[in-house]
Write a protein that holds these residues in place. Structure first.
Motif, PDB file in Angstrom:
ATOM      1  N   LEU A 121      36.452  31.657  28.560  1.00  0.00           N
ATOM      2  CA  LEU A 121      35.997  30.484  29.301  1.00  0.00           C
ATOM      3  C   LEU A 121      35.863  30.802  30.793  1.00  0.00           C
ATOM      4  O   LEU A 121      34.936  30.329  31.460  1.00  0.00           O
ATOM      5  N   ARG A 122      36.790  31.589  31.313  1.00  0.00           N
ATOM      6  CA  ARG A 122      36.691  32.006  32.720  1.00  0.00           C
ATOM      7  C   ARG A 122      35.391  32.756  32.948  1.00  0.00           C
ATOM      8  O   ARG A 122      34.644  32.477  33.898  1.00  0.00           O
ATOM      9  N   ALA A 123      35.088  33.701  32.070  1.00  0.00           N
ATOM     10  CA  ALA A 123      33.872  34.504  32.222  1.00  0.00           C
ATOM     11  C   ALA A 123      32.617  33.649  32.111  1.00  0.00           C
ATOM     12  O   ALA A 123      31.586  33.964  32.710  1.00  0.00           O
ATOM     13  N   SER A 124      32.688  32.554  31.352  1.00  0.00           N
ATOM     14  CA  SER A 124      31.516  31.690  31.208  1.00  0.00           C
ATOM     15  C   SER A 124      31.186  30.956  32.504  1.00  0.00           C
ATOM     16  O   SER A 124      30.114  30.352  32.622  1.00  0.00           O
ATOM     17  N   HIS A 125      32.092  30.990  33.478  1.00  0.00           N
ATOM     18  CA  HIS A 125      31.867  30.325  34.760  1.00  0.00           C
ATOM     19  C   HIS A 125      31.319  31.273  35.828  1.00  0.00           C
ATOM     20  O   HIS A 125      31.121  30.853  36.969  1.00  0.00           O
ATOM     21  N   ILE A 126      31.100  32.541  35.482  1.00  0.00           N
ATOM     22  CA  ILE A 126      30.497  33.453  36.458  1.00  0.00           C
ATOM     23  C   ILE A 126      29.104  32.939  36.801  1.00  0.00           C
ATOM     24  O   ILE A 126      28.302  32.671  35.905  1.00  0.00           O
ATOM     25  N   PRO A 127      28.796  32.767  38.094  1.00  0.00           N
ATOM     26  CA  PRO A 127      27.509  32.165  38.473  1.00  0.00           C
ATOM     27  C   PRO A 127      26.325  33.029  38.085  1.00  0.00           C
ATOM     28  O   PRO A 127      26.380  34.252  38.123  1.00  0.00           O
ATOM     29  N   HIS A 142      34.426  30.732  41.995  1.00  0.00           N
ATOM     30  CA  HIS A 142      33.611  31.900  41.664  1.00  0.00           C
ATOM     31  C   HIS A 142      34.464  33.165  41.609  1.00  0.00           C
ATOM     32  O   HIS A 142      34.309  33.990  40.694  1.00  0.00           O
ATOM     33  N   LEU A 143      35.355  33.328  42.569  1.00  0.00           N
ATOM     34  CA  LEU A 143      36.203  34.518  42.579  1.00  0.00           C
ATOM     35  C   LEU A 143      37.127  34.536  41.366  1.00  0.00           C
ATOM     36  O   LEU A 143      37.353  35.588  40.759  1.00  0.00           O
ATOM     37  N   ALA A 144      37.670  33.368  41.018  1.00  0.00           N
ATOM     38  CA  ALA A 144      38.533  33.297  39.840  1.00  0.00           C
ATOM     39  C   ALA A 144      37.746  33.601  38.570  1.00  0.00           C
ATOM     40  O   ALA A 144      38.265  34.214  37.635  1.00  0.00           O
ATOM     41  N   ALA A 145      36.471  33.189  38.530  1.00  0.00           N
ATOM     42  CA  ALA A 145      35.647  33.443  37.347  1.00  0.00           C
ATOM     43  C   ALA A 145      35.479  34.931  37.087  1.00  0.00           C
ATOM     44  O   ALA A 145      35.334  35.357  35.935  1.00  0.00           O
ATOM     45  N   LYS A 189      35.883  44.434  39.573  1.00  0.00           N
ATOM     46  CA  LYS A 189      35.755  43.201  38.797  1.00  0.00           C
ATOM     47  C   LYS A 189      34.445  42.461  39.083  1.00  0.00           C
ATOM     48  O   LYS A 189      33.890  41.809  38.186  1.00  0.00           O
ATOM     49  N   THR A 190      33.961  42.533  40.310  1.00  0.00           N
ATOM     50  CA  THR A 190      32.728  41.819  40.658  1.00  0.00           C
ATOM     51  C   THR A 190      31.487  42.683  40.489  1.00  0.00           C
ATOM     52  O   THR A 190      30.360  42.183  40.616  1.00  0.00           O
ATOM     53  N   GLY A 191      31.678  43.979  40.228  1.00  0.00           N
ATOM     54  CA  GLY A 191      30.543  44.856  39.987  1.00  0.00           C
ATOM     55  C   GLY A 191      29.773  45.244  41.226  1.00  0.00           C
ATOM     56  O   GLY A 191      28.571  45.536  41.143  1.00  0.00           O
ATOM     57  N   ARG A 247      46.093  37.185  44.787  1.00  0.00           N
ATOM     58  CA  ARG A 247      46.128  38.049  45.976  1.00  0.00           C
ATOM     59  C   ARG A 247      44.747  38.651  46.243  1.00  0.00           C
ATOM     60  O   ARG A 247      44.320  38.758  47.397  1.00  0.00           O
ATOM     61  N   GLU A 248      44.067  39.066  45.186  1.00  0.00           N
ATOM     62  CA  GLU A 248      42.716  39.615  45.352  1.00  0.00           C
ATOM     63  C   GLU A 248      41.761  38.565  45.893  1.00  0.00           C
ATOM     64  O   GLU A 248      40.867  38.870  46.696  1.00  0.00           O
ATOM     65  N   GLN A 249      41.942  37.323  45.482  1.00  0.00           N
ATOM     66  CA  GLN A 249      41.102  36.249  46.009  1.00  0.00           C
ATOM     67  C   GLN A 249      41.338  36.063  47.504  1.00  0.00           C
ATOM     68  O   GLN A 249      40.392  35.830  48.271  1.00  0.00           O
ATOM     69  N   GLU A 250      42.589  36.156  47.931  1.00  0.00           N
ATOM     70  CA  GLU A 250      42.895  36.024  49.358  1.00  0.00           C
ATOM     71  C   GLU A 250      42.207  37.124  50.159  1.00  0.00           C
ATOM     72  O   GLU A 250      41.626  36.869  51.225  1.00  0.00           O
ATOM     73  N   VAL A 251      42.279  38.341  49.667  1.00  0.00           N
ATOM     74  CA  VAL A 251      41.630  39.468  50.337  1.00  0.00           C
ATOM     75  C   VAL A 251      40.121  39.260  50.392  1.00  0.00           C
ATOM     76  O   VAL A 251      39.483  39.422  51.439  1.00  0.00           O
TER      77      VAL A 251
END
Length: 364
Positions: free
Chosen positions: A173-179, A296-299, A343-345, A305-309
């Protein structure tokens, strides 16, 4: 998991199939339908009700079921918000597990649950297995599985299987939210809904009528508004009674991929017999970048911590500034960056910024 024979084979097939869902680019509705096919033989349930959630608050914002008659779903929404019951979705999530049965939570006396007395048993079910679909710090969905009374309660092995399956469904479900690329941004005009005490719309303004169809639940219910709007309204009523309730707007994604924020406020009763008592105004506004970027970052599966960075980099901070702001060494920042890029490619900071900026201009 202690399962044997056909049950063990069904459980193995279910887990293997769920692992593949993340890579298929499915919508949440498609994920639920495929999960139903995979889990029904293994969990041996007779009915299931699937939900998506606001990843940040964990509040339910849609319903999908091919098994249940949702003609009294308004009552279910009311119980979900107001009843201090056993094995609720928030309690399961806060307990540190991903799945729980009502029979276990009630120590074998499910009648202790108001949900069991007023809903589950009245429809011929004897036990309920609830699961929360968490991933990357967000709650992306949840489900309630039920089995008829004659089949007895869910055994421990099936609860354990549901726990393992819930983690995989959270990732899917998380991956389904990638924009993805799509139509331009939403109409910035706020949509206003005035609801009566039964969450029936009394008045609409702005693009509210059009937004109702874009937020409609996958399955028809007794509600006259989408589940997300009804949930926001009920929590606003809780707040007016001094009861604990989320004080942040509910996030909801439309069928065409746009994020909205739902702000709800109950109208004050001015007279003892005021017909406006318990009426609620819900205002839907397009989500701002501050609300969308973390989603978006969580998706993409970034840790907190990675989101903060990543957020600091998007705002223009360099490695030294990120290290100072987050109290870490530059080497640790670089380690987090490598993970963010993987993770974001993307391969560079500029590409990460471009990726997120592009997502803000397309549905998420």
């Amino acid at each position: 998991m202690g399962l044997r024979g056909p049950r063990r084979a069904a459980a193995r097939a279910a887990i293997e199939g769920l692992r593949e869902l993340t890579e298929l680019g499915l919508t949440s509705s498609q994920i639920f339908r495929r999960a139903d096919e995979l889990l029904r033989p293994a969990l041996e349930f007779d009915a299931v009700c699937w939900h998506t959630n606001d990843p940040s608050t964990g509040l339910v914002n849609s319903v999908q079921s091919d098994d249940l008659n949702l003609g009294q779903f308004q009552d279910a929404v009311h119980l979900e918000v107001w009843a201090d019951d056993l094995a609720t979705f928030p309690k399961i999530r806060n307990s540190g597990v991903h799945a729980e049965t009502l029979s276990r939570a009630s120590r074998g006396v499910p009648q202790r649950s108001i949900r069991f007395r007023e809903q589950i048993s009245r429809h011929g079910f004897g036990d309920e297995l609830r699961a929360v679909f968490d991933a990357a710090g967000g709650m992306w969905g949840c489900a309630a599985f039920m089995r008829v009374e004659d089949r007895g309660p869910f055994p421990a092995q099936q609860r354990e299987l549901a726990d393992a399956a819930a983690k995989l469904l959270g990732q899917a479900l998380r991956a389904s939210h990638i924009p993805t690329a799509g139509p331009p941004g939403a109409d910035p005009t706020p949509a206003v809904f005035l609801l009566d005490r039964h969450n029936r719309p009394r008045a609409l303004s702005g693009p509210a009528e059009e937004l109702l169809s874009r937020l409609a639940d996958p399955s028809p219910t007794s509600l006259r508004v989408p589940t997300a709007i009804a949930m926001a309204a009920e929590h606003a009523r809780r707040a007016t009674h001094g009861l604990p309730s989320p004080h942040v707007p509910v996030r909801i994604r439309t069928h065409d991929g746009h994020w909205y924020l739902l702000h709800a406020a109950a109208l004050r009763e001015m007279l003892p017999a005021d017909p406006a008592a318990d009426e609620v105004t819900v205002v839907a506004t397009p989500a701002s970048p501050a609300h969308i970027v973390p989603l978006h970052l969580a998706a993409y599966g970034l840790t907190a911590r990675e989101q903060e960075v990543a957020l600091l980099l998007i705002r223009g901070a360099d490695t030294r500034e990120v290290a100072q702001r987050l109290a870490m060494t530059p080497y640790t920042v670089q380690d987090h960056l490598k993970s963010v890029f993987t993770k974001t490619g993307v391969g560079r900071r500029q590409e990460l910024t471009a990726l997120i900026m592009q997502a803000l201009n397309t549905p998420g």
